[in-house]
Enzyme design. Structure first.
Site, PDB file in Angstrom:
ATOM      1  N   ASP A  82       0.809  -1.325   0.054  1.00 30.35           N
ATOM      2  CA  ASP A  82      -0.016   0.201  -0.010  1.00 30.35           C
ATOM      3  C   ASP A  82       0.783   1.215   0.056  1.00 30.35           C
ATOM      4  OD1 ASP A  82      -2.220   1.558   0.150  1.00 30.35           O
ATOM      5  OD2 ASP A  82      -3.405   0.195   1.328  1.00 30.35           O
TER       6      ASP A  82
ATOM      7  N   HIS B 241     -12.665  -1.632  -8.395  1.00 28.15           N
ATOM      8  CA  HIS B 241     -13.627  -0.796  -8.747  1.00 28.15           C
ATOM      9  C   HIS B 241     -13.380   0.732  -8.192  1.00 28.15           C
ATOM     10  CE1 HIS B 241     -15.754  -0.632  -4.174  1.00 28.15           C
ATOM     11  NE2 HIS B 241     -14.523  -0.582  -4.129  1.00 28.15           N
TER      12      HIS B 241
ATOM     13  N   GLY C 193       4.687   1.404  -1.757  1.00 24.06           N
ATOM     14  CA  GLY C 193       4.762   1.822  -2.968  1.00 24.06           C
ATOM     15  C   GLY C 193       3.220   2.256  -3.626  1.00 24.06           C
ATOM     16  N   ASP C 194       3.556   2.745  -4.914  1.00 25.24           N
ATOM     17  CA  ASP C 194       2.292   3.014  -5.855  1.00 25.24           C
ATOM     18  C   ASP C 194       2.227   2.026  -6.729  1.00 25.24           C
ATOM     19  OD1 ASP C 194       0.748   4.017  -7.817  1.00 25.24           O
ATOM     20  OD2 ASP C 194       1.261   6.289  -7.381  1.00 25.24           O
ATOM     21  N   PHE C 195       1.043   1.134  -6.650  1.00 29.62           N
ATOM     22  CA  PHE C 195       0.903   0.270  -7.614  1.00 29.62           C
ATOM     23  C   PHE C 195       0.843   0.538  -9.131  1.00 29.62           C
ATOM     24  CE2 PHE C 195      -3.508  -0.215  -5.421  1.00 29.62           C
ATOM     25  CZ  PHE C 195      -4.283   0.568  -6.323  1.00 29.62           C
TER      26      PHE C 195
END
Length: 343
Positions: A203, A250, A230-232
């Site tokens: 996350d 979603h 991190g940033d996915f």
């Protein structure tokens, strides 16, 4: 129109009832902000006594308490008010099951975004500025106290799903990563029931302090769970047998969903799988909870909305997985789809 015609029984009551729903929401939020339920916990009071206790005006408090009684959140006997069982369990500040953090999130984040629904329907652009310029969660997690309150509520709400998922057959796997797993509530429940597993959360980096505090409080199986910040959309996902996307896809548009699933395919070990759960509803009359969730994502996130099971199967296939829909008792409003990666 005659007195006997069917039209004579039609009145604007349903329309006005819908409009009054917003006013009822404001009653609840005002009561939470004023600590009405905490003030009444173990200390029933008349409206005048509670107004004095909380520093509220007597007349307003009288009608507020009457409204809360009609909503089933208070009980009254001989002019003395007390909390109903549901209010006593979920609306007392400081308790582990307190839902105030989520209600505050709705009031500060979601409700203002809903104010722009008509504009979003015309433009397709979310009303939440944070989503327009980047990740809507960036602003949500800026305040540590507000973050903990929100995550307390989210853990409470997602625990039934986490428990249902923990009862799956995990015997073929040794590791998993919960993508967007916040402070590890899902991972904790899965590892607690399946101690052969090592779990991880991926996350945003600013959530790591909240994760560490929560794991310290839990103890025990929490030592088998690690955090990866991190940033996915920018960073590779951690490698594991299973990657879990729970209430994640979603939040994003179709293009971003496919990107995430392709990243997941690279991270899942051969013979592993991706688990995706969301409301997933389609057709001409989807369930109301799915409609509300979809519209909430439209106004608050970057193109998010609910989707159907066949759509997800198609995205998983495009990413390289072999999809199947699983029957999981206890998921209630959610559907689990598993995408398997061949050896």
């Amino acid at each position: 129109m005659t007195a006997e015609s069917p039209e004579s029984s039609v009145n604007p009551g349903p329309i006005m009832g819908i409009m009054a729903g917003y006013w009822q929401t404001r009653i609840l939020l005002a009561a939470v902000e004023s600590d009405v339920f905490t003030g009444l916990s173990d200390k029933p009071a008349t409206s005048a006594e509670l107004a004095d206790r909380l520093g509220l005006t007597p007349l307003g408090t009288q009608y507020l308490l009457a409204g809360l009684t009609h909503l089933g959140l208070l009980e009254v006997s001989d002019g003395t008010y007390s909390n109903s069982p549901v209010a006593e369990r979920f609306l007392i500040r400081g308790r582990t099951e307190y839902l105030g953090g989520y209600l505050q999130f709705c009031d500060r984040e979601l409700n203002p975004a809903w104010d722009g629904l008509a504009s979003t329907l015309r433009t397709g652009t979310p009303h939440n500025r944070a989503a327009v310029v980047g990740n809507p969660y960036d602003t949500l997690y800026q305040d540590a106290e507000a973050t903990d309150g929100f995550l307390d509520s989210m853990d409470l709400l997602n625990t039934p799903v986490s428990l249902a998922m923990s009862r799956l057959d995990w015997s073929s796997y040794t590791s998993f990563v919960d993508i967007g797993g916040a402070r590890g509530n899902f991972a904790h429940h899965v590892v607690s029931r399946n101690p052969h597993l090592t779990g991880a959360v991926f996350d945003l980096p600013q959530l790591e302090p909240a994760f560490s505090r929560h794991m310290d409080q839990l103890g025990g199986s929490a030592s088998a769970i690690t955090f990866h910040g991190g940033d996915f959309f920018k960073d590779p996902l951690p490698e594991a047998d299973v990657l879990v996307f729970g209430h994640v896809l979603h939040n994003w548009n179709t293009e971003d969903r496919v990107r995430l699933l392709k990243s997941a395919y690279e991270a899942v070990k051969p013979g592993g799988a991706v688990f995706v759960y969301d409301p997933m509803a389609g057709g001409d009359k989807p369930p109301m909870h799915a409609v509300l969730a979809s519209l909430a994502m439209l106004v608050w996130s970057r193109g998010g909305h609910e989707y159907t099971v066949p759509e997800l199967h198609g995205w998983l296939t495009e990413a390289g997985f072999s999809p199947e829909t699983a029957e999981v008792p206890g998921l209630h409003d959610d559907v689990l789809v598993i995408g398997r990666k061949d050896r």
